[in-house]
Every structure is written in structure tokens, then in C-alpha cells.
Design an enzyme around this catalytic site. Structure first.
Site: not given
Ligand code: UT7
Length: 337
Positions: A119, A259, A289
Site C-alpha cells: 500500500c 492511504h 482499501n
Molecule cells: O493496507 C493494509 C493495511 N491493513 C490495515 O490497515 C488493517 C488495520 N486493522 C484493522 O483495520 C482492524 O484490525 C480490522 C478492521 C481488520 C479488524 O478490527 P479489530 O477491531 O482489530 O477486530 P478483531 O480482528 O480484533 O476482531 C474483534 C472481534 C472478534 O470477535 P471476538 O474474538 O472478540 O469474539 C472477531 O471475531 O470481531 C470479530 N470480527 C468480526 N465480526 C463481525 C472480525 N471480523 C468481523 C466481521 N464481522 N467482519
């Protein structure tokens, strides 16, 4: 950072973009896995994204973005000296995207190659172009940032596949004959020691005479939390470094064109800069993204929609797999998009 005083100045003369037609909303994604528009929108700021269909790929998107950029630059394909494409989702490892675009444009047998900086790709190619133009090696360079991550997502992984969209942006840069350098500061960096945060393994398979093995699927893997923490730490730090190198205060720059990875990351950078909403360009809601393409799409679309007025100045910044990152403070001239 190199000493810019010794370099021939660079002009950004054209910027263009292209996104595919098919729109996939957050509600559509609920047909694939357990998720919701509310979860995706509040965590990322994304409501919908565009995906390629059929045989369309990053070359096609990049070619259309390139046509738009060279038209704005008022440059003919045969006047170009070099094409650099940045992509982390090419349809082929070879021939490169840049070679295919050279052929499609009818640009002649000029050098053409791809780079992988994920990116941060556009900022990386801008720094490379600056070195080539600055040293007097080439006069007109086409940069193409194009990604087609929808083909590389694991469509059962809701933590990653909600984020990405497909798209392309392109920029024509030239020797500035008026002596005004459009690069006020630029800084690209990488840290391979944290590369496992975001990976796309091309494992292939060993020779069957060596051992029997199954081909492994090719999918993006991401530690979203670590990427998030990395981005909100590193980008403000390098914006500060660039502001210092440009001898400018944050309030003297007109726009932040970051970005488009996550609206919360954009807002964290905005807060650090103390910028009001009208100085910050965000279109993540509609495109997700788009990796390397996100900065040039945000720039060209921002001008098209009247969010960015020209002439002006802007902070461009990107971060991604590698891990790589880059910040540039640039002058945006009238008529470039
Ligand atoms: O250009 C590439 C660069 N990449 C980025 O900039 C990514 C940066 N990171 C992010 O944007 C975030 O980490 C995400 C949006 C990808 C994820 O958000 P998060 O707040 O870090 O969520 P997480 O992965 O820690 O998940 C939190 C909870 C989990 O459930 P539990 O374990 O707390 O029960 C996940 O299973 O949310 C759950 N979860 C979802 N629930 C509904 C993860 N993805 C989803 C989803 N829908 N799509």
C-alpha cells in the site's frame, strides 16, 4: 532522505484513476459469513467497495488509469521514458503489469517494471521517479498503482476480506522546466522484521520427485491489530519528519490524502495534525482499501468531486505489507486531475 538540492526538479503533471463497476456492499458480504454492515462500518468506515468481474484485472484497471493520467498531463504515450507499476495483486508475476501497459499504450520499447511495496507503492514509485528525473536519466515517467485484491482474499476470512477493494491510480511526473519542484519532502522506509503482520505467501509446491505435496491456496493473511497499531504510530512520526524537512508547519499544508485502510486510522492521523474534516480526503466508505491505488484514487477523485481545490499542497502517506511506509509532501498544480 537524499539531498534534494542536487536534483533536477520534478513536476507532477497528471493524475488519473479507474475503479471497476461492480459494487459490493457490506450487506452483500453477510451472504458469505457472519458479519453486519454495522460491524464493518463502525470498525473500518467502509460501506461498499468495487470488485473486478470476469477477466478484468489490475492491468486493465491500471491501463485505464494511465490513459486518464497521460491525458491530463498532455503527454503522448510515445513521449514517455519509463513506466513503473506498483502492485501487490498482479494477475501474473511476469510479464509485469508495467510491460503490459507499455504495450497497450503503444509507448515504444521504453523500460518498464513492477515494484512490490504494497500500500506504500505510489509513494515508493514517486521517490524512484524523483531519483531518475533528479539525476537527469529520464524526463517523463508514468507511475501506475493498481491492485486487485479481491482475487487474493480468503472469502471465508471475515477479518481480512471486508477491508479490500479493487482499483488503480496513475501519475505522470516530468522534469519541471520551470524549475519548481513539486516534491517538497519525501521519505520512504521499510521494516522487514515485522513483515509477518501482512503476508501473501506464494508457496507453490515442491517437485513431486522430491516429495508428494498439495498445492496451497494463495491468500492474504493479516494481523489487523498489529497493522493498526503500527500505522497510527509510524505515519504521524514520518509526517512530522517530512514537515520538518520541508520547513513547513502542519497548518501550512492544505490537505491530508492518506492511504485509505481504515477510517479510524485516518482519524487518528487527522487528530495528530489538528486538521478539520475538509482538509482530510477520505473515500474509504465507497472503495474500501484499494492498496497502492488508494492514494492516487483519493487524490484524483477528490479533485473531481470538488473536495480538493487546485493549486494546493498535500501530505500523501501510505503504509502496508513489508512492512513499508512512505510520506510525501507535494505541490498539486492546476489542471493535473
Ligand atoms: O493496507 C493494509 C493495511 N491493513 C490495515 O490497515 C488493517 C488495520 N486493522 C484493522 O483495520 C482492524 O484490525 C480490522 C478492521 C481488520 C479488524 O478490527 P479489530 O477491531 O482489530 O477486530 P478483531 O480482528 O480484533 O476482531 C474483534 C472481534 C472478534 O470477535 P471476538 O474474538 O472478540 O469474539 C472477531 O471475531 O470481531 C470479530 N470480527 C468480526 N465480526 C463481525 C472480525 N471480523 C468481523 C466481521 N464481522 N467482519
Amino acid at each position: 532522505m537524499s539531498n534534494k538540492n542536487k536534483l533536477i526538479p520534478l513536476k507532477i503533471s497528471g493524475v488519473g484513476y479507474c475503479v471497476p463497476e461492480t459494487v459490493i456492499t457490506n450487506d452483500d458480504l453477510t451472504k458469505l459469513y457472519d458479519t453486519s454492515d454495522e460491524w464493518i462500518y463502525t470498525r473500518t468506515g467502509i460501506r461498499e467497495r468495487r470488485f473486478v468481474s470476469g477477466e478484468e484485472n489490475a492491468i486493465d484497471l491500471g491501463y485505464k488509469a494511465a490513459l486518464n493520467a497521460i491525458k491530463k498531463a498532455n503527454v503522448k504515450p510515445e513521449e514517455l521514458d519509463l513506466i513503473i507499476a506498483a502492485s501487490s495483486a498482479p494477475p501474473n508475476l511476469y510479464p509485469s503489469i508495467a510491460c503490459r501497459i507499455q504495450e497497450k499504450l503503444g509507448a515504444g520499447k521504453i523500460p518498464a517494471f513492477d515494484i512490490t511495496a504494497a500500500c506504500s507503492g505510489l509513494i515508493y514509485t514517486l521517490e524512484m521517479a524523483r531519483a531518475y528525473i533528479g539525476a537527469g536519466l529520464y524526463k517523463k515517467i508514468l507511475l501506475v498503482a493498481t491492485d486487485n485484491n479481491s482475487r487474493l482474499c480468503d472469502w471465508t476470512d471475515r477479518g481480512v476480506s471486508i477491508l479490500f477493494g479493487d482499483g488503480a491510480g496513475a501519475m505522470v511526473v516530468e522534469e519541471a522546466e520551470d524549475g519548481v519542484d513539486d516534491i517538497l519532502a519525501i521519505n520512504i522506509k521499510a521494516d522487514g522484521s515485522i513483515g509477518e503482520y501482512l503476508t501473501l505467501p506464494l508457496t507453490g509446491q515442491n517437485c513431486p520427485l522430491v516429495e508428494p505435496c498439495e498445492e496451497k491456496p494463495v491468500h492474504i493473511k493479516m494481523n489487523g491489530k498489529e497493522v493498526y497499531k503500527f500505522a497510527v504510530r509510524i505515519i504521524p512520526e514520518y509526517i512530522d519528519k517530512c514537515l520538518e524537512a520541508a520547513n513547513m508547519k502542519a497548518e501550512e499544508v492544505d490537505y491530508l490524502i492518506p492511504h485509505q485502510a481504515n477510517q479510524r486510522i485516518i482519524e487518528a492521523i487527522q487528530q495528530r495534525l489538528g486538521y478539520s474534516d475538509n482538509k482530510v480526503i477520505s473515500n474509504i466508505k465507497y472503495y474500501g482499501n484499494t492498496s497502492a491505488a488508494s492514494v492516487p484514487i483519493a487524490l484524483a477523485e477528490g479533485v473531481e468531486k470538488g473536495k480538493i481545490k487546485l493549486p494546493s499542497t498535500a501530505i500523501l502517506c501510505g503504509f502496508g505489507a513489508g512492512m513499508t511506509w512512505g510520506v510525501a509532501i507535494v505541490r498539486l498544480r492546476e489542471g493535473i486531475c
